[in-house]
Design an enzyme around this catalytic site. Structure first.
Site, PDB file in Angstrom:
ATOM      1  N   ASP A 114       0.852  -1.186   0.000  1.00 13.00           N
ATOM      2  CA  ASP A 114       0.000   0.000   0.000  1.00 13.00           C
ATOM      3  C   ASP A 114       0.890   1.239   0.000  1.00 13.00           C
ATOM      4  OD1 ASP A 114      -2.247  -1.653   0.217  1.00 13.00           O
ATOM      5  OD2 ASP A 114      -2.147  -1.628   2.410  1.00 13.00           O
ATOM      6  N   VAL A 115       0.711   2.097  -0.987  1.00 14.79           N
ATOM      7  CA  VAL A 115       1.608   3.244  -1.142  1.00 14.79           C
ATOM      8  C   VAL A 115       0.817   4.557  -1.188  1.00 14.79           C
ATOM      9  CG1 VAL A 115       3.381   1.919  -2.334  1.00 14.79           C
ATOM     10  CG2 VAL A 115       1.610   3.075  -3.669  1.00 14.79           C
TER      11      VAL A 115
END
Length: 247
Positions: A130-131
């Protein structure tokens, strides 16, 4: 010839399904069993279910619910949420799931990836990253976990490469900024990731139309195109309507 996979992503909260925007503002969208039945009829490529509260609340997967979902499914399934060890991953595979995804647990203890690959096979190990962009102009991304509450001091590309070396069979790049916004995928980081690893990858976050799916696959070639809102909402008022289409 390889072709891209199009995968609905469903978020579990308790016994129901929700859809988020930027990992918040969760809206109830229905019952998971009913959704699986509909996607069966639409012959989707694969379906991913993520329990978004399991890790954050310190609990494991709801194996009873997962068993019920698997019993109804006629499509390949991937599950993520609350998996802390290879033995739990094996129990999920035994229920009828093809893949198990980890995120926070892999960030905290990367050796888990190798342990899972040894236990259930590399092809069944998925690492979701998750960025979120650090700034509007920087172009850099920071990795988060626990529903975007905990930041990690790792580079997303370096972490993806490390996970593939440890035995991950697939990397999922999930954009927090674009989650539920339906304004298109973030192609810049996805392009860098595609050029850095040879394992299968999936991009999630931002798909709002079939054209967005096409743009992703035209840019990156055969990859997984994951989407949530595109397959559960219709129209500007986001009425709940489960659908499915390939580019």
């Amino acid at each position: 010839m390889l072709r891209s996979r199009v995968a609905p992503y469903l978020l579990l909260r308790g016994k129901g399904l929700v859809k988020t925007q930027k990992f918040g503002n969760a809206k109830y969208v229905g019952d998971p069993i009913n959704a699986v039945k509909i996607f069966n009829e639409k012959e989707v490529d694969e379906l991913t279910l993520l329990d978004i509260d399991a890790t954050a609340s310190g609990r494991g997967p709801d194996l009873t619910l997962l068993k019920d979902i698997a019993a109804e499914s006629r499509m390949p399934l991937c599950y993520g949420g609350g998996v802390q060890d290879a033995e739990m991953a094996a129990r999920i595979i035994a229920l009828g799931y093809e893949k198990v995804s980890v995120s926070h647990a892999a960030l905290e203890r990367p050796a888990l990836v190798r342990e899972m690959a040894d236990r259930i096979g590399r092809q069944s190990v998925v690492v979701t990253i998750d960025v979120k962009k650090e700034g509007l102009l920087s172009g850099k991304h920071k990795v988060y976990s626990r529903n975007a509450k905990q930041a990690h001091k790792v580079d997303p590309i370096d972490f993806a490469m490390k996970c593939t070396e440890l035995g991950a069979g697939e990397i999922v790049l999930n954009s927090i900024d674009r989650d539920g916004m339906m304004q298109g995928y973030g192609l810049d980081l996805a392009r860098k990731l595609r050029g850095s690893i040879t394992t299968p990858m999936t991009v999630v976050g931002g798909a709002g139309s079939i054209d967005d799916l096409r743009a992703l696959t035209n840019e990156l070639g055969p990859v997984g195109a994951g989407a949530g809102s595109l397959f559960v909402f219709k129209g500007k008022y986001r009425a709940v309507l489960i659908s499915y289409a390939r580019p």
